[in-house]
Every structure is written in C-alpha cells, then in structure tokens.
Design a protein around this motif. Structure first.
Motif, mmCIF file in Angstrom:
data_model
loop_
_atom_site.group_PDB
_atom_site.id
_atom_site.type_symbol
_atom_site.label_atom_id
_atom_site.label_comp_id
_atom_site.label_asym_id
_atom_site.label_seq_id
_atom_site.Cartn_x
_atom_site.Cartn_y
_atom_site.Cartn_z
ATOM 1 N N SER A 38 0.830 -1.216 0.000
ATOM 2 C CA SER A 38 0.000 0.000 0.000
ATOM 3 C C SER A 38 0.859 1.258 0.000
ATOM 4 N N GLU A 74 -1.518 0.110 -10.054
ATOM 5 C CA GLU A 74 -2.678 -0.186 -9.212
ATOM 6 C C GLU A 74 -3.285 -1.538 -9.570
ATOM 7 N N GLN A 75 -3.346 -1.858 -10.846
ATOM 8 C CA GLN A 75 -3.895 -3.148 -11.270
ATOM 9 C C GLN A 75 -3.014 -4.296 -10.791
ATOM 10 N N GLN A 76 -1.707 -4.160 -10.942
ATOM 11 C CA GLN A 76 -0.795 -5.217 -10.497
ATOM 12 C C GLN A 76 -0.860 -5.373 -8.974
ATOM 13 N N GLU A 78 -3.323 -4.883 -7.044
ATOM 14 C CA GLU A 78 -4.584 -5.533 -6.664
ATOM 15 C C GLU A 78 -4.418 -7.048 -6.537
ATOM 16 N N SER A 81 -3.233 -7.697 -2.990
ATOM 17 C CA SER A 81 -3.865 -6.927 -1.921
ATOM 18 C C SER A 81 -4.357 -7.770 -0.753
ATOM 19 N N SER A 82 -4.565 -9.049 -0.958
ATOM 20 C CA SER A 82 -5.048 -9.896 0.137
ATOM 21 C C SER A 82 -3.920 -10.343 1.074
#
Length: 94
Positions: A38, A74-76, A78, A81-82
């Motif tokens: 982040s 941002e797409q990569q 994502e 992100s978990s």
C-alpha cells in the motif's frame, strides 16, 4: 523534461519496468528499498501525479503515460492486496 524509469520487483518475484515523466519519482522511491504494498502504491501515485502536473505546467496538458503507468501499478498491486505482508522492492532507478 527529464524522464525516469524505475524497475520494481512484485511480491511474486516478477519484475516490471515503470515510467515517470519526471525525476520526482526519485524523491518518493529509493533503489534497493522495499515498501509495503500500500505504501508503494501511494508513493507511486503521488510521484506520478506530480510528474503529470509538471508536464501540464510545461506543455499545457497532463501526461497520459504517467496516468497509464499508475493504472498498471494499481492493477498489479490488486493481485497482491489480500496479503498483508506483501512488499514491493525498487530494484533500480534509471
């Protein structure tokens, strides 16, 4: 306007070459440093938006390549992100 490229290593070990329309990215990211996912996205967002605005100030229009690069980051990001421990390493600034 000097451009800057930066190579990053994503949490899965893959690397990507990224583009900034301005050397300002060097104020937000350091070669050899690893950032929480982040934090990396936020630093990239801020640097690329500033770079795009510098293009606007000089040429009268925003830098679409910077915004495209931000969208790719941002797409990569994502995809990871978990994972609360995901980090992105800045391999080099060029």
């Amino acid at each position: 306007m000097p451009v800057m490229h930066f190579r990053v290593q994503w949490p899965d070990g893959t690397e990507a070459n990224c583009y900034s329309p301005s050397t300002v990215v060097g104020e937000f990211l350091a070669a050899g440093e690893s950032y929480a996912l982040s934090e990396f996205v936020e630093r990239s967002r801020e640097a690329l938006q500033i770079g795009s605005e510098r293009v606007r100030e000089k040429y009268g229009f925003a830098c679409s390549a910077a915004m495209d690069q931000l969208a790719q980051i941002e797409q990569q990001a994502e995809a990871f992100s978990s994972d609360p421990l995901a980090v992105v390493k800045v391999v080099e600034l060029l």
